[in-house]
Design a protein around this motif. Structure first.
Motif, PDB file in Angstrom:
ATOM      1  N   PRO A 281       1.700  42.173  36.103  1.00  0.00           N
ATOM      2  CA  PRO A 281       2.953  42.075  36.859  1.00  0.00           C
ATOM      3  C   PRO A 281       4.102  42.737  36.126  1.00  0.00           C
ATOM      4  CG  PRO A 281       2.437  39.973  35.824  1.00  0.00           C
ATOM      5  CD  PRO A 281       1.250  40.864  35.596  1.00  0.00           C
ATOM      6  N   ARG A 282       5.045  43.256  36.892  1.00  0.00           N
ATOM      7  CA  ARG A 282       6.293  43.801  36.363  1.00  0.00           C
ATOM      8  C   ARG A 282       7.408  42.865  36.801  1.00  0.00           C
ATOM      9  NH1 ARG A 282       2.773  47.509  38.147  1.00  0.00           N
ATOM     10  NH2 ARG A 282       2.224  49.217  36.736  1.00  0.00           N
ATOM     11  N   ARG A 283       8.092  42.278  35.890  1.00  0.00           N
ATOM     12  CA  ARG A 283       9.088  41.246  36.214  1.00  0.00           C
ATOM     13  C   ARG A 283      10.395  41.901  36.640  1.00  0.00           C
ATOM     14  NH1 ARG A 283       5.483  37.457  37.261  1.00  0.00           N
ATOM     15  NH2 ARG A 283       4.222  36.876  35.453  1.00  0.00           N
ATOM     16  N   VAL A 284      10.374  42.453  37.843  1.00  0.00           N
ATOM     17  CA  VAL A 284      11.513  43.204  38.345  1.00  0.00           C
ATOM     18  C   VAL A 284      12.574  42.263  38.908  1.00  0.00           C
ATOM     19  CG1 VAL A 284      10.082  45.201  38.904  1.00  0.00           C
ATOM     20  CG2 VAL A 284      10.471  43.423  40.630  1.00  0.00           C
ATOM     21  N   SER A 285      13.761  42.808  39.112  1.00  0.00           N
ATOM     22  CA  SER A 285      14.824  42.100  39.819  1.00  0.00           C
ATOM     23  C   SER A 285      15.651  43.124  40.582  1.00  0.00           C
ATOM     24  CB  SER A 285      15.695  41.297  38.860  1.00  0.00           C
ATOM     25  OG  SER A 285      16.353  42.149  37.944  1.00  0.00           O
ATOM     26  N   PHE A 286      16.305  42.667  41.650  1.00  0.00           N
ATOM     27  CA  PHE A 286      17.083  43.545  42.508  1.00  0.00           C
ATOM     28  C   PHE A 286      18.429  42.895  42.809  1.00  0.00           C
ATOM     29  CE2 PHE A 286      12.612  44.227  43.311  1.00  0.00           C
ATOM     30  CZ  PHE A 286      12.477  45.618  43.299  1.00  0.00           C
ATOM     31  N   ASP A 287      19.449  43.707  42.887  1.00  0.00           N
ATOM     32  CA  ASP A 287      20.799  43.242  43.211  1.00  0.00           C
ATOM     33  C   ASP A 287      21.073  43.552  44.683  1.00  0.00           C
ATOM     34  OD1 ASP A 287      23.437  42.596  43.446  1.00  0.00           O
ATOM     35  OD2 ASP A 287      24.159  44.002  41.935  1.00  0.00           O
ATOM     36  N   TRP A 288      21.138  42.505  45.512  1.00  0.00           N
ATOM     37  CA  TRP A 288      21.297  42.687  46.948  1.00  0.00           C
ATOM     38  C   TRP A 288      22.755  42.645  47.396  1.00  0.00           C
ATOM     39  CZ3 TRP A 288      17.201  44.759  48.614  1.00  0.00           C
ATOM     40  CH2 TRP A 288      15.947  44.397  48.086  1.00  0.00           C
ATOM     41  N   GLN A 289      23.672  42.593  46.468  1.00  0.00           N
ATOM     42  CA  GLN A 289      25.073  42.386  46.791  1.00  0.00           C
ATOM     43  C   GLN A 289      25.628  43.432  47.764  1.00  0.00           C
ATOM     44  OE1 GLN A 289      27.542  42.106  43.328  1.00  0.00           O
ATOM     45  NE2 GLN A 289      29.440  41.851  44.490  1.00  0.00           N
ATOM     46  N   HIS A 290      25.194  44.667  47.629  1.00  0.00           N
ATOM     47  CA  HIS A 290      25.769  45.746  48.434  1.00  0.00           C
ATOM     48  C   HIS A 290      24.815  46.280  49.503  1.00  0.00           C
ATOM     49  CE1 HIS A 290      29.123  45.728  45.686  1.00  0.00           C
ATOM     50  NE2 HIS A 290      28.310  45.948  44.659  1.00  0.00           N
ATOM     51  N   THR A 291      23.700  45.578  49.745  1.00  0.00           N
ATOM     52  CA  THR A 291      22.726  46.027  50.746  1.00  0.00           C
ATOM     53  C   THR A 291      23.152  45.551  52.131  1.00  0.00           C
ATOM     54  OG1 THR A 291      20.906  46.002  49.153  1.00  0.00           O
ATOM     55  CG2 THR A 291      20.318  45.922  51.487  1.00  0.00           C
ATOM     56  N   PRO A 292      23.378  46.477  53.073  1.00  0.00           N
ATOM     57  CA  PRO A 292      23.796  46.060  54.422  1.00  0.00           C
ATOM     58  C   PRO A 292      22.633  45.486  55.213  1.00  0.00           C
ATOM     59  CG  PRO A 292      23.516  48.431  54.344  1.00  0.00           C
ATOM     60  CD  PRO A 292      23.311  47.941  52.934  1.00  0.00           C
ATOM     61  N   LEU A 293      22.974  44.780  56.285  1.00  0.00           N
ATOM     62  CA  LEU A 293      21.929  44.198  57.127  1.00  0.00           C
ATOM     63  C   LEU A 293      21.050  45.295  57.716  1.00  0.00           C
ATOM     64  CD1 LEU A 293      20.719  41.637  58.333  1.00  0.00           C
ATOM     65  CD2 LEU A 293      22.359  41.835  60.213  1.00  0.00           C
ATOM     66  N   HIS A 294      21.673  46.352  58.212  1.00  0.00           N
ATOM     67  CA  HIS A 294      20.918  47.504  58.719  1.00  0.00           C
ATOM     68  C   HIS A 294      20.827  48.525  57.592  1.00  0.00           C
ATOM     69  CE1 HIS A 294      22.285  46.361  63.047  1.00  0.00           C
ATOM     70  NE2 HIS A 294      21.404  45.528  62.545  1.00  0.00           N
ATOM     71  N   TRP A 295      19.827  48.341  56.750  1.00  0.00           N
ATOM     72  CA  TRP A 295      19.759  49.141  55.531  1.00  0.00           C
ATOM     73  C   TRP A 295      19.249  50.567  55.786  1.00  0.00           C
ATOM     74  CZ3 TRP A 295      14.804  50.633  54.439  1.00  0.00           C
ATOM     75  CH2 TRP A 295      13.769  49.837  54.973  1.00  0.00           C
ATOM     76  N   ILE A 296      18.690  50.823  56.977  1.00  0.00           N
ATOM     77  CA  ILE A 296      18.500  52.205  57.442  1.00  0.00           C
ATOM     78  C   ILE A 296      19.642  52.460  58.424  1.00  0.00           C
ATOM     79  CG2 ILE A 296      16.972  53.907  58.490  1.00  0.00           C
ATOM     80  CD1 ILE A 296      14.617  52.119  57.884  1.00  0.00           C
ATOM     81  N   PRO A 297      20.619  53.282  58.089  1.00  0.00           N
ATOM     82  CA  PRO A 297      21.806  53.433  58.932  1.00  0.00           C
ATOM     83  C   PRO A 297      21.464  53.834  60.369  1.00  0.00           C
ATOM     84  CG  PRO A 297      22.151  54.476  56.807  1.00  0.00           C
ATOM     85  CD  PRO A 297      20.700  54.084  56.860  1.00  0.00           C
ATOM     86  N   ASP A 298      22.044  53.095  61.317  1.00  0.00           N
ATOM     87  CA  ASP A 298      21.909  53.394  62.748  1.00  0.00           C
ATOM     88  C   ASP A 298      20.468  53.295  63.245  1.00  0.00           C
ATOM     89  OD1 ASP A 298      24.709  54.039  62.908  1.00  0.00           O
ATOM     90  OD2 ASP A 298      24.239  56.016  62.058  1.00  0.00           O
ATOM     91  N   GLU A 299      19.636  52.550  62.522  1.00  0.00           N
ATOM     92  CA  GLU A 299      18.233  52.396  62.921  1.00  0.00           C
ATOM     93  C   GLU A 299      17.838  50.915  62.860  1.00  0.00           C
ATOM     94  OE1 GLU A 299      16.200  54.529  64.173  1.00  0.00           O
ATOM     95  OE2 GLU A 299      17.257  56.421  63.794  1.00  0.00           O
ATOM     96  N   PRO A 300      18.386  50.087  63.772  1.00  0.00           N
ATOM     97  CA  PRO A 300      18.077  48.654  63.708  1.00  0.00           C
ATOM     98  C   PRO A 300      16.604  48.330  63.965  1.00  0.00           C
ATOM     99  CG  PRO A 300      19.311  49.172  65.703  1.00  0.00           C
ATOM    100  CD  PRO A 300      19.355  50.400  64.842  1.00  0.00           C
ATOM    101  N   THR A 301      15.943  49.080  64.858  1.00  0.00           N
ATOM    102  CA  THR A 301      14.536  48.772  65.130  1.00  0.00           C
ATOM    103  C   THR A 301      13.673  49.074  63.919  1.00  0.00           C
ATOM    104  OG1 THR A 301      14.740  49.098  67.529  1.00  0.00           O
ATOM    105  CG2 THR A 301      12.546  49.333  66.563  1.00  0.00           C
ATOM    106  N   ALA A 302      13.823  50.261  63.332  1.00  0.00           N
ATOM    107  CA  ALA A 302      13.043  50.587  62.136  1.00  0.00           C
ATOM    108  C   ALA A 302      13.354  49.616  61.010  1.00  0.00           C
ATOM    109  CB  ALA A 302      13.334  52.019  61.696  1.00  0.00           C
ATOM    110  N   THR A 303      14.636  49.285  60.838  1.00  0.00           N
ATOM    111  CA  THR A 303      15.027  48.332  59.799  1.00  0.00           C
ATOM    112  C   THR A 303      14.298  47.013  59.965  1.00  0.00           C
ATOM    113  OG1 THR A 303      17.229  49.283  59.437  1.00  0.00           O
ATOM    114  CG2 THR A 303      16.944  46.956  58.918  1.00  0.00           C
ATOM    115  N   HIS A 304      14.314  46.470  61.172  1.00  0.00           N
ATOM    116  CA  HIS A 304      13.759  45.128  61.362  1.00  0.00           C
ATOM    117  C   HIS A 304      12.239  45.117  61.452  1.00  0.00           C
ATOM    118  CE1 HIS A 304      17.464  43.057  61.240  1.00  0.00           C
ATOM    119  NE2 HIS A 304      17.955  43.541  62.358  1.00  0.00           N
TER     120      HIS A 304
END
Length: 300
Positions: free
Chosen positions: A9-32
């Protein structure tokens, strides 16, 4: 593969503070559609680890045992990191609880310690069946992992870089350990022809279940997305539009995984490129940060 390196395992971590709900811009279906991973994986990968713990006493191959323990460590980390994404979605007003409660029921009860509905199966046979389901699920995760590593169109869509790194780190590890669940099933699944028949049964149940859960999950996320406010519904038309843009895997890529798996001679080492997976893990921001933290800890 076992001779060259050890799965760990790689003990990774991610900072979600600036991730928008639609993280693929203008692509809600692909995002979800991709976000359904976050709904399924926390409970699913916890269940993988639980079932493998039950099966560990059956493993008589030392190399396989090391791979299995590395697999369990990676799956535990995946579960935790996707759980953090669920928390991030909730903070943005998208409550996934009603859906994930059903997923928990699937893994904890329907695929739990005892067969459901009064089915009369021995403890050993129930364990073998659940191992066959895990092997079938891992066929699809390897295919998805290979796809996300090759999906240049995702980069062109300018997605959130943190989410893309999460998906590619996870996908690369799925390709890295693509053979472990299959090898575990083959080792613990008894002798043919029953072992092969159970492998087919595991896939026959897993494939439609996953497609159903994915469609249901995408529909749930789009319906409850506070930014969409009911203006969009999940549909095959919108899904296929995202496929045509290269933002989702094709139906052919997903569907062809089943007949490959059904071949008697099949082995998951045929899926994807291990070299491509390792190359990404060597450059992934999260994986590199985790490796650096381990190195600093060793020196202190």
């Amino acid at each position: 593969m076992r001779d060259r390196y050890r799965i760990a395992p790689r003990r990774v971590s991610f900072d979600w503070q600036h991730t928008p709900l639609h993280w693929i811009p203008d692509e809600p279906t692909a995002t979800h559609v991709i976000n359904v991973l976050h709904l399924l994986l926390p409970a699913g990968e916890r269940w993988f680890v639980k079932v493998f713990k039950e099966a560990l006493p059956l493993v008589r191959d030392e190399a396989l045992l090391k791979d299995v323990k590395g697999f369990m460590g990676q799956e535990s980390t995946h579960s935790v990191q996707h759980s953090y994404v669920l928390r991030h979605l909730a903070e943005q007003g998208l409550d996934t609880g009603p859906y994930t409660q059903r997923v928990d029921f699937l893994f904890d009860v329907l695929l739990g310690d005892r067969p459901p509905f009064g089915l009369r199966l021995s403890e050993r046979e129930w364990l073998r069946f659940r191992l066959s389901v895990i092997a079938a699920v891992e066929q699809f995760t390897a295919v998805l992992g290979d796809w996300v590593l090759r999906a240049d169109s995702l980069d062109e869509a300018e997605p959130d870089p943190v989410m893309l790194d999460l998906l590619r780190w996870h996908g690369a590890e799925e390709v890295e350990h693509r053979s472990v669940a299959f090898d575990m099933y083959q080792h613990c699944g008894g002798s043919d022809p029953a072992r092969y028949a159970r492998r087919l049964l595991g896939m026959a149940i897993t494939a439609p279940m996953l497609f159903y859960l994915w469609g249901w999950g995408a529909g749930y996320l789009i319906r409850h997305d506070p930014w969409l406010a009911g203006r969009l519904r999940y549909s095959l038309r919108e899904h296929n539009r995202a496929v045509a843009k290269g933002l989702l895997p094709t139906w052919r890529e997903l569907g062809s995984a089943v007949p490959r798996y059904a071949r008697r001679s099949y082995h998951p080492s045929q899926e994807g490129s291990l070299r491509k997976a390792l190359d990404y893990l060597a450059t992934s921001p999260a994986a590199r940060a985790a490796a650096g933290a381990v190195g600093r800890a060793a020196l202190s």
